[in-house]
Write a protein that holds these residues in place. Structure first.
Motif, mmCIF file in Angstrom:
data_model
loop_
_atom_site.group_PDB
_atom_site.id
_atom_site.type_symbol
_atom_site.label_atom_id
_atom_site.label_comp_id
_atom_site.label_asym_id
_atom_site.label_seq_id
_atom_site.Cartn_x
_atom_site.Cartn_y
_atom_site.Cartn_z
ATOM 1 N N ASN A 3 -9.398 4.274 -3.338
ATOM 2 C CA ASN A 3 -8.482 4.334 -2.204
ATOM 3 C C ASN A 3 -7.113 3.875 -2.692
ATOM 4 N N MET A 4 -6.104 4.720 -2.523
ATOM 5 C CA MET A 4 -4.750 4.369 -2.941
ATOM 6 C C MET A 4 -3.773 4.706 -1.827
ATOM 7 N N MET A 5 -2.817 3.813 -1.653
ATOM 8 C CA MET A 5 -1.746 4.043 -0.692
ATOM 9 C C MET A 5 -0.431 3.825 -1.431
ATOM 10 N N MET A 6 0.488 4.753 -1.271
ATOM 11 C CA MET A 6 1.777 4.670 -1.933
ATOM 12 C C MET A 6 2.888 4.857 -0.903
ATOM 13 N N ILE A 7 3.945 4.111 -1.069
ATOM 14 C CA ILE A 7 5.170 4.353 -0.313
ATOM 15 C C ILE A 7 6.133 4.992 -1.300
ATOM 16 N N VAL A 8 6.653 6.161 -0.949
ATOM 17 C CA VAL A 8 7.526 6.906 -1.853
ATOM 18 C C VAL A 8 8.844 7.243 -1.184
ATOM 19 N N ASP A 9 9.869 7.346 -2.006
ATOM 20 C CA ASP A 9 11.191 7.771 -1.546
ATOM 21 C C ASP A 9 11.192 9.292 -1.513
ATOM 22 N N MET B 250 14.820 7.940 3.121
ATOM 23 C CA MET B 250 13.656 8.379 3.868
ATOM 24 C C MET B 250 12.418 8.063 3.033
ATOM 25 N N LYS B 251 11.386 7.565 3.701
ATOM 26 C CA LYS B 251 10.155 7.180 3.007
ATOM 27 C C LYS B 251 8.974 7.989 3.515
ATOM 28 N N GLY B 252 8.021 8.168 2.613
ATOM 29 C CA GLY B 252 6.765 8.822 2.951
ATOM 30 C C GLY B 252 5.607 7.944 2.539
ATOM 31 N N ILE B 253 4.474 8.153 3.183
ATOM 32 C CA ILE B 253 3.251 7.422 2.863
ATOM 33 C C ILE B 253 2.250 8.423 2.308
ATOM 34 N N ILE B 254 1.771 8.141 1.106
ATOM 35 C CA ILE B 254 0.750 8.981 0.486
ATOM 36 C C ILE B 254 -0.548 8.186 0.470
ATOM 37 N N THR B 255 -1.620 8.813 0.920
ATOM 38 C CA THR B 255 -2.943 8.198 0.830
ATOM 39 C C THR B 255 -3.830 9.096 -0.025
ATOM 40 N N VAL B 256 -4.627 8.453 -0.857
ATOM 41 C CA VAL B 256 -5.551 9.165 -1.742
ATOM 42 C C VAL B 256 -6.917 8.514 -1.569
ATOM 43 N N LEU B 257 -7.926 9.325 -1.297
ATOM 44 C CA LEU B 257 -9.259 8.797 -1.036
ATOM 45 C C LEU B 257 -10.304 9.725 -1.653
ATOM 46 N N GLY B 258 -11.256 9.126 -2.351
ATOM 47 C CA GLY B 258 -12.329 9.932 -2.911
ATOM 48 C C GLY B 258 -13.155 9.152 -3.903
ATOM 49 N N LYS B 259 -14.102 9.827 -4.509
ATOM 50 C CA LYS B 259 -14.958 9.233 -5.523
ATOM 51 C C LYS B 259 -14.100 8.899 -6.743
ATOM 52 N N ASP B 260 -14.264 7.692 -7.270
ATOM 53 C CA ASP B 260 -13.454 7.247 -8.398
ATOM 54 C C ASP B 260 -13.765 8.050 -9.662
ATOM 55 N N LYS B 261 -12.705 8.360 -10.408
ATOM 56 C CA LYS B 261 -12.845 9.034 -11.696
ATOM 57 C C LYS B 261 -11.580 8.788 -12.503
ATOM 58 N N VAL B 262 -11.647 9.031 -13.761
ATOM 59 C CA VAL B 262 -10.513 8.837 -14.652
ATOM 60 C C VAL B 262 -9.397 9.833 -14.324
ATOM 61 N N GLY B 263 -8.164 9.349 -14.268
ATOM 62 C CA GLY B 263 -7.007 10.232 -14.173
ATOM 63 C C GLY B 263 -6.411 10.467 -12.801
ATOM 64 N N ILE B 264 -6.972 9.873 -11.757
ATOM 65 C CA ILE B 264 -6.443 10.111 -10.406
ATOM 66 C C ILE B 264 -4.996 9.644 -10.312
ATOM 67 N N ILE C 242 -5.743 13.982 -0.605
ATOM 68 C CA ILE C 242 -4.394 13.419 -0.692
ATOM 69 C C ILE C 242 -3.609 13.873 0.522
ATOM 70 N N LYS C 243 -3.010 12.908 1.216
ATOM 71 C CA LYS C 243 -2.182 13.213 2.383
ATOM 72 C C LYS C 243 -0.820 12.558 2.227
ATOM 73 N N LEU C 244 0.211 13.237 2.680
ATOM 74 C CA LEU C 244 1.573 12.710 2.725
ATOM 75 C C LEU C 244 2.079 12.831 4.146
ATOM 76 N N GLN C 245 2.598 11.709 4.660
ATOM 77 C CA GLN C 245 3.180 11.693 6.001
ATOM 78 C C GLN C 245 4.535 10.991 5.944
#
Length: 89
Positions: A43-49, A1-15, A75-78
């Motif tokens: 803006n980051m998009m990840m596919i995770v197990d 099963m896979k999930g999609i994580i999206t991360v969006l915001g002002k850039d900074k160290v450590g996200i 951060i959202k996970l779907q």
């Protein structure tokens, strides 16, 4: 099963570090990752197990929202199938 994580915001160290640390601690393997920065916006998009998480899906969704609040991003996970249905052309 896979999930999609999206991360969006002002850039900074450590996200990326903060998100990846959470995922590793909860047995969520990163299958693919893409990130861009456009005029100081991250803006980051990840596919995770998500087949063997250490918590329920709902708890992880909530935890990731809190992680995002801590670092000032959204951060959202779907589930992959829901993401695909919502983003059909």
């Amino acid at each position: 099963m896979k999930g999609i994580i999206t991360v969006l915001g002002k850039d900074k160290v450590g996200i990326i570090a903060k998100v990846c640390t959470y995922l590793a601690e909860h047995n969520l393997n990163i299958l693919d990752i893409s990130q861009t920065i456009v005029q100081d916006y991250f803006n980051m998009m990840m596919i995770v197990d998500i087949s063997r998480p250490s918590k329920s899906f709902e708890e992880i969704v909530e935890d990731l929202q809190h992680v995002g609040e801590e670092i000032g991003v959204e951060i959202k996970l779907q589930h992959e199938d829901i993401f695909n249905i919502m983003h059909r052309i």
